[in-house]
Design an enzyme around this catalytic site. Structure first.
Site, PDB file in Angstrom:
ATOM      1  N   HIS A   1       4.592  -6.398  -4.868  1.00  0.00           N
ATOM      2  CA  HIS A   1       3.186  -6.790  -4.895  1.00  0.00           C
ATOM      3  C   HIS A   1       2.327  -5.604  -4.502  1.00  0.00           C
ATOM      4  CE1 HIS A   1       2.069  -7.032  -0.559  1.00  0.00           C
ATOM      5  NE2 HIS A   1       3.362  -7.189  -0.404  1.00  0.00           N
TER       6      HIS A   1
ATOM      7  N   ASP B   1       0.398 -10.805   8.764  1.00  0.00           N
ATOM      8  CA  ASP B   1       1.175 -11.785   8.001  1.00  0.00           C
ATOM      9  C   ASP B   1       2.676 -11.564   8.122  1.00  0.00           C
ATOM     10  OD1 ASP B   1      -0.866 -13.376   6.926  1.00  0.00           O
ATOM     11  OD2 ASP B   1      -1.401 -11.754   5.555  1.00  0.00           O
TER      12      ASP B   1
ATOM     13  N   TYR C   1     -11.339  -1.000   1.561  1.00  0.00           N
ATOM     14  CA  TYR C   1     -11.224  -0.257   2.822  1.00  0.00           C
ATOM     15  C   TYR C   1      -9.837   0.348   2.959  1.00  0.00           C
ATOM     16  CZ  TYR C   1      -8.138  -3.414   5.418  1.00  0.00           C
ATOM     17  OH  TYR C   1      -7.034  -4.110   5.850  1.00  0.00           O
ATOM     18  N   ARG C   2      -8.956   0.119   1.979  1.00  0.00           N
ATOM     19  CA  ARG C   2      -7.558   0.500   2.133  1.00  0.00           C
ATOM     20  C   ARG C   2      -6.974   0.620   0.739  1.00  0.00           C
ATOM     21  NH1 ARG C   2      -3.915  -3.263   6.167  1.00  0.00           N
ATOM     22  NH2 ARG C   2      -2.162  -1.837   6.403  1.00  0.00           N
TER      23      ARG C   2
ATOM     24  N   TYR D   1       0.854  -1.208   0.000  1.00  0.00           N
ATOM     25  CA  TYR D   1       0.000   0.000   0.000  1.00  0.00           C
ATOM     26  C   TYR D   1       0.883   1.248   0.000  1.00  0.00           C
ATOM     27  CZ  TYR D   1      -3.803  -3.167   1.426  1.00  0.00           C
ATOM     28  OH  TYR D   1      -4.734  -4.177   1.498  1.00  0.00           O
TER      29      TYR D   1
END
Ligand code: ADP
Length: 537
Positions: free
Chosen positions: A400, A160, A481-482, A101
């Site tokens: 990613h 994670d 949501y992100r 993100y």
């Protein structure tokens, strides 16, 4: 978005951003050095580590103008005051590991990243009532180590990858996989520096010398903690986090189903068990490629052109003992209760999914983390960094990006989301490596898109994919949501009820609390001053 009524002129980004590669003005650098010390201000080539490590934006990748590393709350307050004086946009991060993100990358060039990782104290651990108070620099790895080395009876909840910040992850509404996995829900008590340097403590912490800062979320009057989640209204310098005691027994369950069509049944058998409290964690549900990507590169299964063929999916499942859909969840408590819960789960699964297989591994309270199966660690609150491997799925320079859609926790919704994500992702030539975190009252559909950061064609396809997915999702009544900073406006645009009344309301709060607009302009689509001109960018 909203028109500033403040007497002071808000930041106009176009005026403060230099042309060409962003550089910190010498007087700003000098002021920051005076506030925190030479070695805690980074400029020039030294800021490279604070750009997005997985950028797909090529030349448009946002690189900060500088980085400042305050060592305590007073230095944070000094930095925000200086930013106001010099009209410099700030971008706070805790450990800056929000990979997928944008990492530590700000929304706008010319920003100074406020990296809080030096503030890394575990301020308090209370075994008796089950909480810790942490500063922004405390990573999940460090918290787990602290609890173990001090003999605490508490178990952290970890996401994670364990190198990120406990506080930063909670603020971004991240999650882990224990009974306390909804990290923003288990925050209690917060200390925040506002744009003018005011230091606010929320809830019971608003009383000086309170004995219940991290115990009761309320206090007296409105609760403002929510204003600082995914927010640009303050810099959070401390939070309380509720932790569960390490239970006598933990049963980690892996439920695998052989057919793609089993997804709806899987979700619909697990949800009632969560709602009634039999299953206490969320369930992390992944398809075969996502499970394979945790332990191997794509080339281990298929090296040819085009998408992964069916034969590769069969090969993965045969080799790994997995199914087309795989759900991992856990049961906690005294051994006798865990056994009783397990009986209920087994009966429900046998009745609803006769073809499924349920594997259970039970661990005792004092299990050595080294003895825990790597795939079961997250359910026991044991952090690791192994899953960064997933970014290397497609080879090349690993990168990613993630897509996270909120939906009701029903089989019908899961199938709808699977179909819309898979169709669009495969259209862009990527494998659908996806799944869900299923909770009692919501699910998050996750798609992990691994790409080669040094391949411009791959990057262009990622940049095109996200807006297309947002459009598909929005048409079906869903929204992420992100998001990566580059898509924050796009995602905020989807939250459009009543002429975007919520966004306009937050804009008004922004103008009141940060009239100069120096804190994280553009975060979550909230811009300083007149949002119609988006601060001039
Ligand atoms: P992590 O290291 O846990 O992955 P980051 O430090 O990258 O998390 O934070 C993720 C995002 O959360 C940041 O980009 C920022 O927008 C916000 N954030 C993080 N820490 C703070 C903080 N202390 N105060 C305000 N916002 C923060």
């Amino acid at each position: 978005m909203s028109t500033s009524t403040a007497a002071v002129a808000p930041l106009v980004l176009a005026d403060v951003l230099p042309d060409g590669p962003p550089r910190l003005a010498p007087e700003v650098e000098e002021a920051l050095v005076a506030a925190v010390g030479r070695e805690h201000v980074l400029v020039g080539a030294d800021v490279a580590g604070h750009a997005d490590p997985f950028s797909f934006l090529g030349e448009a990748t946002v690189v900060p103008a500088g980085v400042v590393l305050p060592g305590n709350v007073e230095e944070v307050r000094a930095v925000v005051r200086l930013a106001g004086e010099h009209r410099v946009p700030l971008w706070p991060v805790s450990r800056g590991r929000n990979y997928g993100y944008g990492g530590a990358s700000p929304r706008v060039p010319g920003s100074v990243v406020v990296d809080l990782h030096r503030m890394d104290a575990v301020v308090e651990v209370d075994d008796e009532t089950g909480y810790v108070v942490v500063e922004p620099g405390v990573s999940f790895l460090a918290l787990a180590e602290h609890l173990r080395s001090t003999g605490s009876s508490l178990m952290p909840s970890v996401p994670d990858i364990g190198w990120g910040s406990v506080l930063g992850n909670a603020l971004e509404r991240g999650f882990g996989y224990t009974s306390h996995g909804d990290h923003s829900a288990f925050q209690c008590g917060m200390e925040v520096v506002l744009a003018d340097g005011t230091l606010v403590r929320t809830g019971m912490g608003a009383k000086a010398d309170s004995t219940a800062f991290a115990l009761y979320k309320g206090g007296f009057g409105p609760s403002v903690d929510g204003l600082f989640f995914q927010s640009n209204l303050g810099i959070v310098t401390k939070i309380g986090v509720w932790l569960a005691p390490r239970p006598e027994s933990t049963a980690v369950c892996m439920l695998t189903t052989p057919h793609d069509d089993d997804l709806a049944g899987l979700v619909d058998v697990l949800r009632p068990l969560m709602l009634e409290g039999t299953i206490q964690s969320n369930a992390v549900i992944g398809n075969a490629p996502v499970v394979a990507s945790m332990v191997s590169p794509r080339a281990a299964w298929y090296d040819g052109p085009g998408l992964l063929p069916e034969s590769a999916l069969f090969a993965m499942n045969a080799a790994m003992g997995t199914g087309r859909w795989n759900a991992r969840f856990a049961l906690y408590g005294p051994a006798s209760l865990v056994e009783a819960r397990l009986d209920v789960v087994r009966a429900a699964v046998e009745a609803a999914l006769p073809d499924a297989s349920l594997r259970v591994t039970t661990y005792g309270r004092d299990v050595d983390p080294a003895e825990v199966h790597p795939a079961d660690r997250a359910q026991l609150g044991i952090p690791s960094t192994d899953l960064i491997q997933m970014a290397a799925w497609r080879g090349g320079t690993p990168a990613h990006t993630d897509f996270s859609l909120v939906c009701p926790p029903t089989g019908a919704d899961a199938v709808r989301q699977r179909d819309l994500l898979r169709a669009r992702i495969q259209d862009e030539g990527f494998d659908y490596a996806g799944g869900f975190t299923l909770n009692a009252r919501h699910a998050i559909a996750l798609a992990l898109v691994a790409f080669d950061r040094d391949d411009p064609a791959d990057c262009a396809r990622v940049a095109a994919l996200f807006p297309a997915l947002v459009a598909d999702a929005s048409a079906a009544g869903y929204a992420p949501y992100r998001s990566h900073p580059a898509f924050m406006d796009l995602v905020a645009d989807q939250y459009d009820a009543n002429d975007s009344a919520l966004r306009r309301t937050v804009g008004r709060i922004k103008d009141a609390l940060d009239p100069l607009g120096v804190l994280a302009p553009g975060k979550q689509g909230i811009w300083p001053g007149s949002a119609s001109s988006r601060g001039g960018v």
